[in-house]
Design a protein around this motif. Structure first.
Motif, short mmCIF file in Angstrom:
data_model
loop_
_atom_site.label_atom_id
_atom_site.label_comp_id
_atom_site.label_asym_id
_atom_site.label_seq_id
_atom_site.Cartn_x
_atom_site.Cartn_y
_atom_site.Cartn_z
N SER A 17 0.80 -1.22 0.00
CA SER A 17 0.00 0.00 0.00
C SER A 17 0.84 1.27 0.00
O SER A 17 0.29 2.35 -0.07
N GLN A 18 2.14 1.16 0.11
CA GLN A 18 2.99 2.34 0.17
C GLN A 18 4.18 2.15 -0.77
O GLN A 18 4.68 1.05 -0.92
N THR A 19 4.59 3.23 -1.39
CA THR A 19 5.67 3.17 -2.37
C THR A 19 6.71 4.23 -2.05
O THR A 19 6.37 5.38 -1.77
N ILE A 20 7.98 3.85 -2.11
CA ILE A 20 9.07 4.82 -2.06
C ILE A 20 9.38 5.21 -3.50
O ILE A 20 9.52 4.36 -4.37
N LEU A 21 9.48 6.51 -3.74
CA LEU A 21 9.79 7.04 -5.06
C LEU A 21 11.18 7.66 -5.02
O LEU A 21 11.42 8.61 -4.27
N LEU A 22 12.09 7.11 -5.82
CA LEU A 22 13.47 7.61 -5.87
C LEU A 22 13.73 8.17 -7.27
O LEU A 22 14.00 7.42 -8.21
#
Length: 133
Positions: free
Chosen positions: A55-60
């Motif tokens: 349900s959560q995403t890290i965006l790099l």
């Protein structure tokens, strides 16, 4: 968007480094990463992600600037953030409607799904403290 399971040591080492720096569990049985590419000032339409276990995403961000908008239930913009290489973002993309636009013409971002058992919100102060170490 293209998602792929983790198969190579290089990717695993990147994830381990991020895990260590932020104390966020990224390597789990359903770990997925992806590269999202937007060209020619492309726009990300308003949506809320679904049918994903995470349900959560890290965006790099790797290349380019991007502006993400968060929307309320009536589709009104309630907040926005611009991010670029050297920054990162965390988005609860199944819980919040969002949209976006490429500001610099081209954008390439590495996305990493966070373990579904982990709550960024519940651990926000711990993550924030790790960033300032």
């Amino acid at each position: 968007c293209t998602f792929c399971p983790i198969y190579c040591d290089l990717v695993k080492n990147i994830l381990l480094e991020i895990e260590e720096r932020l104390s966020i569990p990224l390597i789990h049985p359903k770990t997925y990463i992806g590269f999202w590419e937007y060209t020619n000032y492309a726009k990300l339409p308003l949506h809320k992600d679904g049918k994903m276990d995470e349900s959560q995403t890290i965006l790099l961000p790797l290349i380019g600037k991007f502006k993400t908008y968060c929307h309320d239930d009536d589709d009104n913009i309630i907040d926005s953030v611009i991010y670029e290489p050297g920054c990162f973002g965390i988005l609860n993309n199944m819980k919040h409607k969002h949209s976006g636009e490429t500001i610099s013409g081209y954008r390439l971002v590495l996305t990493i799904m966070i373990s579904p058992e982990y709550s960024v919100l519940d651990n926000f102060d711990k993550i924030k403290d790790r960033l300032h170490e």
